[in-house]
Each structure stands twice: as C-alpha cells, then as structure tokens.
Design an enzyme around this catalytic site. Structure first.
Site, PDB file in Angstrom:
ATOM      1  N   GLY A 254      49.402 -52.367  65.180  1.00  0.00           N
ATOM      2  CA  GLY A 254      48.121 -52.888  65.139  1.00  0.00           C
ATOM      3  C   GLY A 254      47.149 -51.832  64.838  1.00  0.00           C
ATOM      4  O   GLY A 254      47.540 -50.661  64.773  1.00  0.00           O
ATOM      5  N   ASN A 255      45.870 -52.116  64.402  1.00  0.00           N
ATOM      6  CA  ASN A 255      44.770 -51.133  64.249  1.00  0.00           C
ATOM      7  C   ASN A 255      43.470 -51.854  64.971  1.00  0.00           C
ATOM      8  O   ASN A 255      43.588 -53.014  65.345  1.00  0.00           O
ATOM      9  CB  ASN A 255      44.751 -50.491  63.092  1.00  0.00           C
ATOM     10  CG  ASN A 255      44.248 -51.778  61.909  1.00  0.00           C
ATOM     11  OD1 ASN A 255      43.211 -52.322  61.919  1.00  0.00           O
ATOM     12  ND2 ASN A 255      45.090 -52.061  61.058  1.00  0.00           N
ATOM     13  N   ARG A 256      42.568 -50.884  64.911  1.00  0.00           N
ATOM     14  CA  ARG A 256      41.400 -51.379  65.719  1.00  0.00           C
ATOM     15  C   ARG A 256      40.486 -52.033  65.002  1.00  0.00           C
ATOM     16  O   ARG A 256      39.500 -52.502  65.231  1.00  0.00           O
ATOM     17  CB  ARG A 256      40.628 -50.330  66.256  1.00  0.00           C
ATOM     18  CG  ARG A 256      41.501 -49.600  67.404  1.00  0.00           C
ATOM     19  CD  ARG A 256      40.643 -48.498  68.052  1.00  0.00           C
ATOM     20  NE  ARG A 256      39.347 -48.993  68.614  1.00  0.00           N
ATOM     21  CZ  ARG A 256      38.152 -47.898  68.558  1.00  0.00           C
ATOM     22  NH1 ARG A 256      38.485 -46.920  68.403  1.00  0.00           N
ATOM     23  NH2 ARG A 256      37.163 -48.403  68.648  1.00  0.00           N
TER      24      ARG A 256
END
Ligand code: CTP
Length: 395
Positions: free
Chosen positions: A209-211
């Site tokens: 995932g990413n932020r």
C-alpha cells in the site's frame, strides 16, 4: 445540492408577494439548504406558518406566541446559525424598520443581532418604492453592506404596472449563491477524480500500500460537485465517507483503477489523478496465505500500468507529483512525460503538507512551464485553486 450545509434564514413580511416566499423556501430546501423561516405578524395574514413549516421541515419563528425580547435566546441562535439572511418579500415598513435598527419583532431582532450577510428583496407598490424616504432607507442599508435585489417592473397588486414586483425566485437564489461565494462555473462539465492509495495484493491477507489518505482527491470531488460539475470519484481504499451527489467507484489495485478510469473518461472534460497509484505490484499474488517458515521472502515486483500516461482521449489531464527532493524540477519532468496540462507538486517531507494531513502547500505548473507557488492552505482551498485552473483551460 448547491446549498448543502448552508443555513438560510428567510424573513417573510406582510405584502401580497408573501405567497411567493413559499416557492423560494421550496427551491432553497430542494437545493439542500436548511431554511429557518421568520414571519412577521402581517406576513401571517397572507400565508400561514404551517405552509412554510411543511415546505422547510423546520419550525417557523413568528411573533405569535413569543413576543420578541432582547433577552430571547432564539433570535440570537438564529442570527448566529445563519449563513445568510434573506428578507423576501420586504415591505417598505420592514425596510424602514431595519434602516432604523428597530427590533420590535422577531425579524428585526434577528437582523439586528446578526453579523452575517443580509439580502433584501423588496416588493411593494411602485410609488411607495420610489418614495424618497424608502429610497433613503435603501441607501442607508446598502451603505451598511446589505445586498438589495431590485424589484422588477410589471403588473402590481394595485392593477397598475410599475417597478415593485418581487424579483424572480431564480434571481433571488442566484444572489444568495453569489453572496455565499458559491460558484456554479463547472455546470455541465464532467470531471473524473481519482483518490486514495491503491493496494496490490501479496496474498489473501497482505498487500503493498502507500500513505495516500484520499483527502486531496475527496476534497477535489466535493469542490467540483459544489461548483456544479458531474463528478465521478474513482477511489482506492480511503477511510473518508463517500461524498454525496458524486458517482463513487471503489477499486483496490492500479489495474482496477485503470479500467475504471478508461471507462469514466469517455465523456469527461477533465481527469484529475490525485490517487497514490502503486508503481509496482507483486508479479503474482499467492493464492493462500504465505507462511513464515522460510528465513526470507522474496517477492518479485513488476510495473503497474501508468494510468495517466496510458489513458487516451480529449480531456484536460491533471497529475500530482509527490516529491521529497527537487520538487519543481521532478514535477516538470512528469508533466512532460505524462503529457499533462497541469501538475500539482508537493513536498511530502513537510509535516503540514502531503499525506494524511488536512493542509497542503503545493506548486501548480502548467504546460508552458509557468509555476504558481501557493501558500499553505486547506486541501479544499487547494482543490478550488486547481479547479480554477482546470476551468480556465476548458474554454
Ligand atoms: N500515476 C498514474 N499511474 C501510475 C502511477 C502514478 O496515473 N501507475 C499518476 C499519479 O496519480 C499522479 C502522477 O501519476 O497523478 C504522478 O505520480 P508519481 O507516483 O508521483 O510519479 P511517478 O511517475 O510514478 O514517478 P516516481 O514514482 O518515480 O516519482
């Protein structure tokens, strides 16, 4: 739903045009406003509080049961709750009262107790309107910042024709929107916005995932909606509530997002890619949960589709560049590489800007290479600035 979340205090005074206030109340309610009606005693001779209560779904404030007093809580609460006060129709008598600061009824008290914008839509006999004293009162109120919606020329209750008819409902609503700073400049336009951070599965329980929180994209979708655009929000997982009045398409991976974008841009005027799209994904997602027996785990990653570069069509393309160094230079490279009309660059190393915060400090760069550095502002304000530029490129 241009007026969603707005409280409009509607003051009705005693003129034959009072019945038209019912139409105004109805249209305001349909536009999403919470309408709080305040009626003068003479207004109630022309139209009943019950009518307004049914139309607005809110109790109606009158002078009937509670004589207005300077100590009544209600008028202060209304005066504060209002985003705008509209007096329609306003009689010569009420205009005179307001000009004199007289607060011997609920409406006068609410207007005196407010610091919010007040709009007056007069309706009366043409001679009364032209009368010097009425005109002096109008001038006084204008000088104090009140907005007037001129009465229209036409047949009056007296049977004569003259200038004294209440302005059309549409004109009154337009003025309210203007006073509230609501723009409708994207009406008839279709805007596709992406948001959130994509999730690329490793196995049934894990992903890369990413932020990205989705805040910037959701703010864009809401701002475009409020300016009248038809909005499709294609969102990767985000914890934010789905905005109303927007077509929401939920996706997880970059590949799913690409498919949804390809379908949505067919009729679009603009694509704004605010999503944090993974650049790499596991080559294959394990079908069953990966166990921790082995000492190390290697996951082969392959490129995801680059949505902005690959989606073709005749629409305005806006990209984001989340950078940690050489912000503007890197953003300019992306602008060219992805054939964008505008790129929104932000420095993700700043604590008050970038991921999962309500504010953002960005630089807008267009095709000519022109840079516009914006100060720190809310993501909604950034969204408005981006949409101003998108709108400017649409002509
Ligand atoms: N984007 C996209 N498809 C991808 C990756 C990114 O459409 N597979 C979009 C993003 O939504 C953003 C813009 O491209 O609007 C820039 O994304 P970013 O990840 O910052 O740039 P990259 O080109 O991926 O470059 P790098 O990661 O090397 O900085």
């Amino acid at each position: 739903m241009m007026l969603k979340g707005k409280t409009v205090v509607l003051g009705i005074t005693g003129g034959i045009a009072a019945y038209k206030a019912a139409d105004l109340a109805s249209k305001l309610t349909q536009a999403g406003a919470r309408v709080e009606t305040v009626m003068t005693e003479s207004a109630m001779k022309f139209i009943t509080p019950l009518t307004l209560r049914n139309i607005t779904g809110r109790p109606v404030v009158t002078d009937m049961f509670e004589p207005a007093s300077e100590y009544s809580e209600e008028h202060v609460a209304l005066a504060e709750a209002a985003d705008v006060i509209i007096v329609a129709p306003a009689t010569a008598n009420t205009i005179a009262r307001l000009a004199g600061g007289i607060a011997d009824n609920m409406l006068g008290t609410v207007v005196l107790a407010t610091e919010k914008p007040v709009i007056i839509a007069p309706a009366m006999n043409d001679v009364m309107y032209r009368n010097t004293v009425t005109q002096e009162n109008v001038a006084r109120l204008k000088a104090r910042g009140f907005t007037f919606i001129e009465p229209e020329y036409g047949r009056l209750a007296s049977g004569k024709t003259g200038k004294g008819r209440l302005a059309e409902t549409s004109k009154i609503i337009e003025t309210i929107e203007k006073v509230l700073g609501i723009k409708t400049d994207l009406e008839g336009k279709r805007i596709v916005v992406t948001a959130g951070g994509t999730q690329e599965p490793i196995d049934p329980v894990r992903h890369i995932g990413n932020r990205s929180s989705g805040r910037m994209g959701y703010a864009l979708a809401e701002a475009a909606r409020d300016r009248g655009a038809a909005v499709t929000l294609i969102t990767a997982p985000a914890t934010l509530p789905a905005p109303g009045g927007v077509e929401v398409i939920k996706v997880k991976t970059a590949a799913e997002m690409k498919k949804a974008v390809v379908a949505a841009v067919k009729k679009a005027d603009a694509l704004i890619m605010a999503a944090g799209v993974a650049d790499f994904m596991p080559k294959t997602a394990a079908r069953s949960k990966i166990k921790k027996e082995s000492a190390a785990l290697n996951i082969e990653l392959v490129k995801t589709p680059d949505i902005l570069s690959e989606v073709k069509g005749d629409f305005i393309r806006v990209g984001f560049a989340a950078e940690s160094e050489n912000v503007v230079a890197n953003a300019k490279k992306k602008l060219l590489a992805k054939h964008l009309d505008l790129i929104v660059a932000n420095d993700i190393t700043a604590a008050d800007s970038g991921f999962d915060v309500a504010t953002n400090r960005v630089t807008l760069i267009d095709r000519t290479g022109k840079e516009e550095g914006l100060p720190l502002m809310s993501k909604r304000e950034v969204a408005e600035k981006i949409l101003d530029r998108v709108k400017g490129m649409m002509k």
